[in-house]
Design a protein around this motif. Structure first.
Motif, short mmCIF file in Angstrom:
data_model
loop_
_atom_site.label_atom_id
_atom_site.label_comp_id
_atom_site.label_asym_id
_atom_site.label_seq_id
_atom_site.Cartn_x
_atom_site.Cartn_y
_atom_site.Cartn_z
N ASN A 1 0.81 -1.16 -0.16
CA ASN A 1 -0.11 0.01 0.03
C ASN A 1 0.79 1.19 0.01
O ASN A 1 2.12 1.22 0.40
CB ASN A 1 -0.85 0.04 1.28
N VAL A 2 0.34 2.17 -0.35
CA VAL A 2 1.34 3.69 -0.37
C VAL A 2 0.51 4.71 0.13
O VAL A 2 -0.62 4.92 0.20
CB VAL A 2 1.48 3.63 -1.96
N PHE A 3 1.25 5.48 0.82
CA PHE A 3 1.06 6.77 1.51
C PHE A 3 1.62 7.85 1.04
O PHE A 3 2.72 7.81 0.42
CB PHE A 3 1.20 6.67 2.92
N PHE A 4 1.11 9.07 1.12
CA PHE A 4 1.65 10.31 0.37
C PHE A 4 1.18 11.49 1.41
O PHE A 4 -0.10 11.62 1.88
CB PHE A 4 1.03 10.76 -1.01
N ARG A 5 2.37 12.14 1.67
CA ARG A 5 2.23 13.61 2.53
C ARG A 5 2.35 14.61 2.03
O ARG A 5 3.23 15.02 1.47
CB ARG A 5 3.54 13.30 3.94
N ILE A 6 1.21 15.21 2.00
CA ILE A 6 1.15 16.57 1.35
C ILE A 6 0.91 17.70 2.59
O ILE A 6 -0.12 17.50 3.15
CB ILE A 6 -0.07 16.66 0.31
N ASN A 7 1.84 18.52 2.56
CA ASN A 7 1.60 19.42 3.80
C ASN A 7 2.03 18.44 5.03
O ASN A 7 3.03 17.65 5.10
CB ASN A 7 0.72 20.54 3.78
N ASP A 8 0.87 18.29 5.95
CA ASP A 8 1.02 17.70 6.89
C ASP A 8 -0.19 16.78 7.35
O ASP A 8 -0.39 16.27 8.13
CB ASP A 8 1.06 18.32 8.48
N THR A 9 -0.72 16.48 5.83
CA THR A 9 -1.70 15.61 5.92
C THR A 9 -1.30 14.26 5.08
O THR A 9 -0.71 14.18 4.14
CB THR A 9 -2.85 16.19 5.10
N LEU A 10 -1.56 13.13 5.96
CA LEU A 10 -1.30 11.72 5.31
C LEU A 10 -2.52 11.14 4.37
O LEU A 10 -3.64 11.09 4.95
CB LEU A 10 -0.81 10.82 6.34
N LEU B 1 4.35 18.37 -1.31
CA LEU B 1 4.47 17.02 -1.18
C LEU B 1 5.85 16.91 -0.46
O LEU B 1 6.99 17.04 -0.83
CB LEU B 1 4.58 16.24 -2.60
N LYS B 2 5.73 16.27 0.68
CA LYS B 2 6.76 16.06 1.66
C LYS B 2 7.47 14.56 1.43
O LYS B 2 8.57 14.46 1.73
CB LYS B 2 6.34 16.45 3.00
N GLU B 3 6.50 13.64 1.53
CA GLU B 3 7.03 12.12 1.65
C GLU B 3 6.06 11.21 0.89
O GLU B 3 4.78 11.74 0.52
CB GLU B 3 6.96 11.81 2.99
N ILE B 4 6.49 10.20 0.39
CA ILE B 4 5.65 9.30 -0.32
C ILE B 4 6.57 7.70 0.45
O ILE B 4 7.77 7.85 0.61
CB ILE B 4 5.73 9.00 -1.66
N ILE C 1 13.72 15.39 4.64
CA ILE C 1 13.31 16.05 5.65
C ILE C 1 13.54 15.52 7.11
O ILE C 1 13.77 14.20 7.21
CB ILE C 1 11.59 16.38 5.63
N GLU C 2 13.76 16.24 8.12
CA GLU C 2 13.95 15.51 9.25
C GLU C 2 12.41 15.35 9.90
O GLU C 2 11.57 15.89 9.62
CB GLU C 2 14.72 16.50 10.26
N ASN C 3 12.60 14.29 10.79
CA ASN C 3 11.43 13.76 11.68
C ASN C 3 10.12 13.49 10.85
O ASN C 3 9.00 14.06 10.63
CB ASN C 3 10.89 15.14 12.42
N SER C 4 10.77 12.73 9.77
CA SER C 4 9.73 12.20 8.70
C SER C 4 8.71 11.41 9.27
O SER C 4 8.73 10.66 10.54
CB SER C 4 10.36 11.53 7.63
N TYR C 5 7.35 11.57 8.68
CA TYR C 5 6.32 10.69 9.18
C TYR C 5 6.69 9.14 8.81
O TYR C 5 6.45 8.12 9.93
CB TYR C 5 5.11 10.95 8.48
N ALA C 6 7.41 8.81 8.02
CA ALA C 6 7.75 7.29 7.54
C ALA C 6 8.71 6.94 8.81
O ALA C 6 8.48 5.75 9.26
CB ALA C 6 8.45 7.63 6.35
N ASP C 7 9.78 7.71 9.19
CA ASP C 7 10.50 7.27 10.20
C ASP C 7 9.92 6.91 11.51
O ASP C 7 10.25 5.90 12.22
CB ASP C 7 11.77 8.35 10.38
#
Length: 355
Positions: free
Chosen positions: A238-247, A295-298, A325-331
């Motif tokens: 499955n895949v997640f996208f972080r746009i601004n601070d929304t996943l 777009l911050k993360e995928i 980016i530091e303090n990523s949602y993924a990590d």
């Protein structure tokens, strides 16, 4: 030697374990297997006495229906060992429910819950030495069902085999990956078997993925089969996208697997105050978010990889790189999940299952 347990499982143990020949610091995913396996046959319209036997090759008729008509479903699970030596599973009932959901879609018999949990528990108790402690270490567990009836008429099998095999594992992906957004090929279609863990789903991905790999990408982000406009899954995850601070992640459907890791990530994100938006997301929206910097993360999410960050994606021969980016949602979400799985933190949702 053979023993009979109170759980009605026949057990034949290997005389001498092969574990001492395994280099646990240099494991290739899915290539090394534990000493034993669980096996149960469906014959005469019922599941027979389950067995645990030494891991070994099987003899099957070349006419077995699994080879010709693809009746095969599977699951992916993991076992973890905490610092006190106790073995834990993570949300195993979800895997049990999903393999039977997959089986029903392929006209295969459901496997009894009692056999599943007693067999899995006994197998892990016997091979517990193969579950190594430490974050990142795990025992990958592969339950599966195949059609064994020796007949090549195009109809469902009358005989099946349920099995569980186990493989020690470390991290699946070690680096961030680059992905190609699909413009031609599809993972699944509406009304099909995309929601099931059917073996054929994965076979159909190999060719387009190999084309992407020849171009320097590790995986493909799959788009909907009808328009190739909506983003659905990434590789086998499955895949997640972080746009601004929304996943953001796509809703499950008959095209998208209801991933156990996906559901866990959504819950953990909400626990940590992260806004999660489960909705369709388009290629156009993703590209625009990358261009305007929102777009911050995928990242992909699945049992094998847990969470796999994506560094760049390509679509329409245009490459889009993601920021570091530091303090990523993924990590943070991966660390949170691993802490729960390894019994290092509170499990307020009751996801851990002790062996």
């Amino acid at each position: 030697m053979t023993e009979h347990t109170s759980h009605e499982i026949d057990v034949e143990k290997l005389e001498t374990s092969k574990i001492n020949a395994v280099n646990f610091d240099n494991l290739t995913f899915g290539r090394t297997f534990t000493d034993h396996m669980f096996i149960c046959d469906f014959e005469n319209d019922e599941w027979q006495t389950p067995r645990i036997i030494p891991y070994q090759a099987m003899t099957m008729e070349p006419s077995a229906r699994v080879f010709h008509y693809g009746q095969a479903v599977f699951e992916g699970m993991k076992a973890y060992k905490d610092k006190d030596g106790k073995v834990w599973l993570f949300r195993p009932e979800d895997n049990y429910n999903r393999i039977n959901k997959s089986a029903a879609r392929l006209a295969m018999p459901e496997f009894p819950k009692d056999y599943f949990f007693k067999g899995l528990t006994k197998l892990l108790q016997i091979d517990s030495a193969w579950v190594k402690p430490g974050k990142g270490n795990s025992l990958y567990i592969r339950p599966f069902i195949i059609a064994t009836d020796p007949a090549i008429s195009a109809s469902p099998s009358s005989n099946y085999r349920f099995m569980i095999i186990c493989s020690p594992a470390k991290a699946y992906y070690t680096d961030k990956i680059k992905v190609l957004v699909a413009e031609k090929y599809s993972r699944s279609a509406s009304g099909g078997v995309g929601f099931a863990k059917a073996a054929g789903n994965y076979a159909a991905q190999f060719y387009p993925t190999s084309l992407a790999q020849k171009r320097g990408f590790q995986q493909v982000i799959w788009t909907d089969a009808a328009t190739h406009e909506r983003l659905e899954e990434a590789g086998t995850m499955n895949v997640f996208f972080r746009i601004n601070d929304t996943l953001i992640t796509a809703p499950i459907s008959d095209r998208i697997l209801d991933g156990v890791t996906r559901r866990s990530i959504i819950q953990l994100a909400e626990d940590n105050g992260i806004t999660v938006d489960v909705r369709p997301i388009t290629v156009v929206e993703l590209k625009e978010a990358s261009r305007n910097g929102s777009l911050k993360e995928i990242f992909g999410a699945g049992t094998a990889a847990v969470i796999s960050p994506i560094s760049a994606f390509e679509h329409g021969e245009e490459l889009f790189e993601l920021p570091n980016i530091e303090n990523s949602y993924a990590d943070s979400l991966k660390d949170n999940m691993l802490n729960i799985q390894h019994n290092l933190t509170e499990d307020k949702h009751g996801w851990r299952y002790g062996i």
